[in-house]
Design a protein around this motif. Sequence first.
Motif, PDB file in Angstrom:
ATOM      1  N   ALA A  76       2.600   1.767  -3.386  1.00 35.61           N
ATOM      2  CA  ALA A  76       1.641   2.258  -4.387  1.00 35.61           C
ATOM      3  C   ALA A  76       1.390   3.757  -4.225  1.00 35.61           C
ATOM      4  N   LYS A  77       1.257   4.213  -2.982  1.00 36.57           N
ATOM      5  CA  LYS A  77       1.032   5.644  -2.727  1.00 36.57           C
ATOM      6  C   LYS A  77       2.233   6.483  -3.165  1.00 36.57           C
ATOM      7  N   VAL A 129      -4.526  -4.901   1.378  1.00 35.29           N
ATOM      8  CA  VAL A 129      -4.324  -4.066   0.193  1.00 35.29           C
ATOM      9  C   VAL A 129      -5.669  -3.552  -0.332  1.00 35.29           C
ATOM     10  N   VAL A 133       0.835  -1.204   0.000  1.00 36.00           N
ATOM     11  CA  VAL A 133       0.000   0.000   0.000  1.00 36.00           C
ATOM     12  C   VAL A 133       0.870   1.254   0.000  1.00 36.00           C
ATOM     13  N   ALA A 159      -5.623   0.469  -0.078  1.00 36.79           N
ATOM     14  CA  ALA A 159      -5.023   1.079  -1.275  1.00 36.79           C
ATOM     15  C   ALA A 159      -5.908   2.211  -1.784  1.00 36.79           C
TER      16      ALA A 159
END
Length: 135
Positions: free
Chosen positions: A94-95, A123, A91, A127
């Motif tokens: 991804a950020k 996730v 997570v 997310a």
Amino acid sequence: MYKNILIPVLLDDDQAKSSAVQVAKALAENGATFTVLHVMEAIPAYVTIEIPAEVLANTRKEVEEGLSAISNELPNCLGVTISGHAGNSIVEYAKKHDIDCIVLASHKPGLQNFFLGSTADRVVRHAACAVHVLR
């Protein structure tokens, strides 16, 4: 269609890796960027002092070779290894990297997943982008 796709993988599950790569290809727009991510769980210091340094180095090398093999299947693909808790690390990655889609393979949940939670569950819940979970 997505431009920046993250594919978290466990290197010991060939079927899940292959499925995730195929789905990521199908979801990608032309010129998309892919990142194949492997999260290595942190090993407590009291354990690492008992493991020979060459064993740790060989393990890391095997992970990097596995990621390289997967990365070669996709255009514009980067293989990345990070350390930490798998669900949280995916997570956060991804950020930080403006990922717009995560393609994640999941195992069939057992009783322990209902009490502890799984990586895929974490996730999906946390997310900030689209998440495609494969069974």
